[in-house]
Every structure is written in structure tokens, then in C-alpha cells.
Enzyme design. Structure first.
Site, short mmCIF file in Angstrom:
data_model
loop_
_atom_site.label_atom_id
_atom_site.label_comp_id
_atom_site.label_asym_id
_atom_site.label_seq_id
_atom_site.Cartn_x
_atom_site.Cartn_y
_atom_site.Cartn_z
CG ASP A 21 -1.88 -1.17 1.23
OD1 ASP A 21 -2.57 -1.35 0.21
OD2 ASP A 21 -1.92 -1.90 2.23
CD GLU A 45 -0.85 -5.24 2.72
OE1 GLU A 45 -2.08 -5.16 2.56
OE2 GLU A 45 -0.04 -5.35 1.76
CE LYS A 54 -4.52 -5.89 4.83
NZ LYS A 54 -5.42 -5.95 3.70
#
Length: 181
Positions: A64, A74, A76
Site C-alpha cells: 500500500d 502493507e 491495515k
């Protein structure tokens, strides 16, 4: 409330005034590569990018964000106002994807509605225990289906808090995720 009565008209005017204020947020998001603040948690991702001082990596596949060292991350997030108690991963989680998950750093953000509560960094390898548990679940199915996938295994908030480093609210001194080991 009746259609277009005084209360309805007041609500429309209030909404239109507030909506105009979103233009500045939209412009900031677009300058960071996020085209829609209402799609895929765009506004929350923008907030996470700015707080972590990272660059958005466009597209739905892969990682991301990228930090100042060129390391891909990443991201989240979870909203604890819902019934969710863990971070979603992927609807087609395979052994290869689990290994990729464990090879990159993660930024986990905990929200209460739209209000950011905490952010944690989990370093590469920090998901070892979680990945081992997921792989154990997969091996039960290998005898009958070599291509078995897990459907969106969750990483619990408790796991993240016990294996991660709090980076927001900013501790004293602040922790730069890009300099995290």
C-alpha cells in the site's frame, strides 16, 4: 419530516456546506495519489500516510505504501465501533501470500468510527506466530485440495498490540516507522 419541508431544506443546506469543505481534503488526497476519499478507505489511508510520512502506492494489488527508504509497507485498519476484532487480510490467502505478508512491514491502524485511536508497526517476521497458525490450518486441507485458500483470516488486535510498536499517538520521542527495526 416531509419532503422539502423546512427541516429537509435545512439538512440539505447543511450537507452542501459541509460537502464543500471536503474539497480541500479531496485535493490533499489527490496530491498523494488517492483519487477518491470515499473509496477503499481513501480518507483514512490519507491520514495514515501523512502521519507515517509515507508515499501511496496506487493499485489494488501488492503493498500500500512506500517509506523514505524505498521499503514497501502493507497498511491495515479496523473500526472497533463495528463487531470487527481483527484486521482483514485477503479473501484468497495462500501459503505464498502468507509468506509475502510476513516479509514486509505492516502499519496497523485502529479506529473508533472515523477517529484514529492508535497505530502500530509490525516488522518483517513479526507475523511469524500468526503465519504458522494459518499455515497449520491450511495443511489440514492439502490432502484433498492442493490449491486450498483461507478466506480472509483475521490478525487480531491483541496480536498486533503484543507484537507491534506503538507509533501513534506519538510516543515521546516519536517513532519514525521508516527507521523501525
Amino acid at each position: 419530516m416531509a419532503f422539502f419541508d423546512k427541516q429537509h431544506q435545512f439538512d440539505i443546506q447543511k450537507l452542501e456546506g459541509l460537502w464543500k469543505k471536503l474539497v480541500d481534503l479531496e485535493d490533499l488526497a489527490k496530491s498523494r495519489g488517492i483519487n477518491d476519499i470515499f473509496q477503499d478507505n481513501g480518507a483514512k489511508v490519507l491520514q495514515q500516510l501523512i502521519i507515517s510520512n509515507m508515499k501511496f502506492l496506487p493499485g489494488r494489488e501488492g503493498n500500500d505504501a512506500e517509506d523514505k527508504n524505498g521499503v514497501e509497507w502493507e497498511f491495515k485498519s479496523v473500526n472497533i465501533d463495528t463487531s470487527a476484532r481483527g484486521f482483514s487480510t485477503d479473501h484468497h490467502t495462500t501459503v505464498n501470500l502468507l509468506d509475502r505478508f510476513n516479509s514486509v512491514p505492516w502499519l496497523f491502524s485502529i479506529y473508533k468510527g472515523i477517529h484514529l485511536q492508535e497505530m502500530y508497526v509490525v516488522s518483517p517476521g513479526g507475523l511469524d506466530e500468526w503465519v504458522a497458525k494459518q499455515k497449520a490450518g491450511l495443511t489440514k486441507h492439502w490432502k484433498t485440495n492442493k490449491d486450498y485458500e483461507l478466506n480472509n483470516p483475521k490478525i487480531s488486535i491483541k496480536y498486533v498490540k503484543s507484537h507491534g510498536i506503538l507509533v501513534y499517538p506519538f510516543p515521546n520521542p516519536p517513532v519514525d516507522p521508516a527507521n523501525f527495526d
